[in-house]
Design an enzyme around this catalytic site. Sequence first.
Site, mmCIF file in Angstrom:
data_model
loop_
_atom_site.group_PDB
_atom_site.id
_atom_site.type_symbol
_atom_site.label_atom_id
_atom_site.label_comp_id
_atom_site.label_asym_id
_atom_site.label_seq_id
_atom_site.Cartn_x
_atom_site.Cartn_y
_atom_site.Cartn_z
ATOM 1 N N ARG A 14 4.673 -21.882 -33.243
ATOM 2 C CA ARG A 14 3.463 -22.598 -32.798
ATOM 3 C C ARG A 14 3.838 -23.451 -31.573
ATOM 4 N NH1 ARG A 14 1.906 -27.390 -31.517
ATOM 5 N NH2 ARG A 14 2.948 -28.274 -33.323
ATOM 6 N N ASP A 15 4.730 -24.416 -31.742
ATOM 7 C CA ASP A 15 5.131 -25.220 -30.571
ATOM 8 C C ASP A 15 5.891 -24.337 -29.581
ATOM 9 O OD1 ASP A 15 5.662 -27.482 -28.907
ATOM 10 O OD2 ASP A 15 5.595 -28.768 -30.667
ATOM 11 N N HIS A 18 3.982 -22.588 -26.823
ATOM 12 C CA HIS A 18 3.758 -23.303 -25.548
ATOM 13 C C HIS A 18 4.749 -22.803 -24.500
ATOM 14 C CE1 HIS A 18 0.920 -26.541 -26.410
ATOM 15 N NE2 HIS A 18 1.590 -26.906 -27.483
ATOM 16 N N SER A 168 4.654 -36.712 -29.266
ATOM 17 C CA SER A 168 4.271 -35.614 -28.371
ATOM 18 C C SER A 168 4.816 -35.756 -26.953
ATOM 19 C CB SER A 168 2.744 -35.542 -28.290
ATOM 20 O OG SER A 168 2.185 -35.675 -29.551
ATOM 21 N N HIS A 195 7.575 -35.249 -36.261
ATOM 22 C CA HIS A 195 7.663 -34.136 -35.301
ATOM 23 C C HIS A 195 8.120 -34.734 -33.973
ATOM 24 C CE1 HIS A 195 5.817 -30.451 -33.270
ATOM 25 N NE2 HIS A 195 5.765 -31.307 -32.269
ATOM 26 N N HIS A 197 9.940 -34.575 -29.950
ATOM 27 C CA HIS A 197 10.219 -33.799 -28.728
ATOM 28 C C HIS A 197 11.461 -34.400 -28.070
ATOM 29 C CE1 HIS A 197 7.168 -30.701 -28.367
ATOM 30 N NE2 HIS A 197 6.377 -31.514 -29.060
HETATM 31 C C1 LIG Z 1 -1.103 -29.675 -29.563
HETATM 32 C C2 LIG Z 1 0.277 -30.216 -29.462
HETATM 33 O O1 LIG Z 1 1.119 -29.268 -28.901
HETATM 34 C C3 LIG Z 1 0.774 -30.656 -30.803
HETATM 35 C C4 LIG Z 1 2.209 -31.032 -30.745
HETATM 36 O O2 LIG Z 1 3.071 -30.271 -31.124
HETATM 37 C C5 LIG Z 1 2.568 -32.346 -30.219
HETATM 38 O O3 LIG Z 1 1.657 -33.140 -29.924
HETATM 39 O O4 LIG Z 1 3.771 -32.620 -30.088
#
Ligand SMILES: C[C@H](O)CC(=O)C(=O)O
Length: 336
Positions: A14-15, A18, A168, A195, A197
């Site tokens: 999912r990520d 991107h 995010s 979650h 990054h």
């Molecule tokens: C819609 C975003 O990609 C959700 C996400 O993985 C994030 O905000 O980090």
Amino acid sequence: MNTRHITISDCSLRDGNHALKHQLTKEQISEYCEKADHAGIDIIEVGHGYGLGASSTAFGLAKVDDETMLSIAREKCVNSKLGIHFVPGVGKHSELEMAMEIGVDIFRIASHCTEGNITHRSIEHIKKSGKKVFGVLIMSHMADAKRLLKEATGMKSAGADGIVLMDSAGYSTPDLVREKISTLVDNLGITIGYHAHNNLGLAVANSIEAVESGASMIDATIKGFGAGSGNTQLEAIVAVLERYGFLMNTKFKNLIDLSIYAEQNIISRVPDIKAINIMTGMHGLFTGYGTYIQKISSDFNVDIFELCERLASRKLVASQEDIILEEANKLAKKII
Ligand SMILES: C[C@H](O)CC(=O)C(=O)O
């Protein structure tokens, strides 16, 4: 010795979508799910990078439609739970219904961190259908612990089984993670997930801090494959949690084949931390904006750092590319 169980939610499909501009193929989804299922991953999240229903010219057209992606994954997720990410308004109610019919197990309903109320209707509906539902707060660095608790409390009242904080922009440092996660853990009594990054190189460290602060669900991606500079690397977080003695359904040694498979068959570019990723991270800008900001600063011939400063002062959230253009244009014309 830790006796706590940590749930691993793998959002590579999912990520990571991107990073591939949402061009994951049917074969990649099928093969990855089969291997991740064998590796003992608890939750495999599948879909367009921006979630269910996002395939569009605005968010990027996906190669494979949602229904096909989820049906393929459903077949291969024998022990692993199948998860989706959904932002009300980006996706529609009918798409949630479709996901329920296919047999998705885990529904993660997301909003910007100060707008949790937009998720309530979907959370209530999913809960009534007897499925597991999590409230997700995106761009969580843009709200303090008290505000996040208020939003999370609303999601819990709507029926959320747990709350996931998303960093995010990859802005957070371990002290911020500790304060926010422990506030949610201490006050909510439901599962708390994190979650990360990797814009500042802190995704694994922040995820460990989240676990030490009481989080029991961690998002991670294979080789850190995700938007911008990527996410918490699955292999690394599992190895560290294992060393600390936390209990998990997967083990580092189960991930070796999965990692090699993904590197050879899915990952077009192993994520690294470019200067632009650090710049967007420092300024708290959505990590997926990095490439676009770089392009626009070059098209308008403006200083990229100054552009990031302007965007930060506008408190830019996700899906506001028009403001990047507007500020680059103003900067080029030297308009304050
Ligand atoms: C819609 C975003 O990609 C959700 C996400 O993985 C994030 O905000 O980090």
